[in-house]
Design a protein around this motif. Structure first.
Motif, PDB file in Angstrom:
ATOM      1  N   ASN A 122       1.360  16.962   5.344  1.00  0.00           N
ATOM      2  CA  ASN A 122       1.876  15.923   6.175  1.00  0.00           C
ATOM      3  C   ASN A 122       1.117  15.759   7.403  1.00  0.00           C
ATOM      4  N   SER A 123       0.836  14.592   7.909  1.00  0.00           N
ATOM      5  CA  SER A 123       0.075  14.060   9.206  1.00  0.00           C
ATOM      6  C   SER A 123       0.552  13.099   9.719  1.00  0.00           C
ATOM      7  N   GLY A 124      -0.496  12.423  10.697  1.00  0.00           N
ATOM      8  CA  GLY A 124       0.243  11.286  11.334  1.00  0.00           C
ATOM      9  C   GLY A 124      -0.923  10.930  12.155  1.00  0.00           C
ATOM     10  N   ILE A 125      -1.189   9.342  12.237  1.00  0.00           N
ATOM     11  CA  ILE A 125      -1.826   8.688  13.421  1.00  0.00           C
ATOM     12  C   ILE A 125      -0.915   8.058  14.453  1.00  0.00           C
ATOM     13  N   PHE A 126      -1.212   8.718  15.665  1.00  0.00           N
ATOM     14  CA  PHE A 126      -0.556   8.150  16.807  1.00  0.00           C
ATOM     15  C   PHE A 126      -1.582   6.938  17.477  1.00  0.00           C
TER      16      PHE A 126
END
Length: 208
Positions: free
Chosen positions: A88-92
């Motif tokens: 799980n990751s994300g780009i803000f």
């Protein structure tokens, strides 16, 4: 020798000219994390074989480099991403550096193919979520985010998987706070110690 040097100069000039015309600027040099500031657990981020490897407890790498003074409003952002199983990751975007916790400012675009969280890659996290899975763990894919005005578009390998217009969101929670269209920088997320993710070819195109 002079002809050779002239040829090299021409090639370099043409490369720079092409980059200017293309409009894209790299945010990651492929060597180290210069231009990025990691919060909370810096050891969760490393550079391996020209790629950013995320492996460790919660942390966020915020872009603080020279490109546009790390302040973006209307833009296109693109990165090649590879997730490992259950990652799980994300780009803000439109965010700002903070020492601890999940970023309070800006939106998160989800990176997740097989983690237990049902919000999958391409989701504008908790505002317009994607349930479908478009890519496989262990394979490189391109995540492309376009923000113009209050309109957000996310493309996965060139396919539009999410669109969101903030002013038309009738279900927007009253407590959304700073999770809104504004301006700011980008951040990459280390979510948990079991999530291993790779990023490369991270670039931005500033729009009017």
């Amino acid at each position: 020798m002079k002809r050779f040097l002239s040829l090299i100069s021409l090639i370099l000039f043409s490369t720079v000219l092409f980059a200017q015309e293309d409009g894209w600027t790299s945010l990651f040099n492929g060597k180290n994390l210069d231009g990025w500031k990691v919060s909370e657990n810096p050891s969760s981020f490393s550079v391996v074989n020209g790629e950013i490897k995320i492996d460790g407890p919660r942390a966020h790498a915020f872009y603080v480099g020279e490109v546009n003074n790390a302040d973006f409003k209307n833009f296109e952002f693109s990165a090649e991403v590879k997730t490992m199983p259950k990652a799980n990751s994300g780009i803000f975007f439109h965010t700002k550096y903070q020492e601890t916790g999940w970023p309070d400012k800006g939106y998160e675009v989800q990176v997740n193919q097989s983690h237990s969280d049902w919000r999958k890659t391409g989701s504008l996290y908790s505002f317009n979520d994607v349930k479908e899975v478009y890519v496989k763990d262990g394979e490189w894919y391109t995540e492309h985010i376009i923000v113009k005005g209050d309109h957000v578009t996310v493309k996965i390998n060139g396919k539009t998987v999410m669109e969101y217009i903030e002013s038309e969101d009738k279900n927007r929670p009253a407590n959304a706070g700073e999770k809104k269209i504004d301006q700011g920088t980008f951040a990459l997320q280390a979510h948990d110690p079991e999530s291993v993710i790779f990023y490369r070819n991270i670039k931005v195109k500033v729009l009017d």
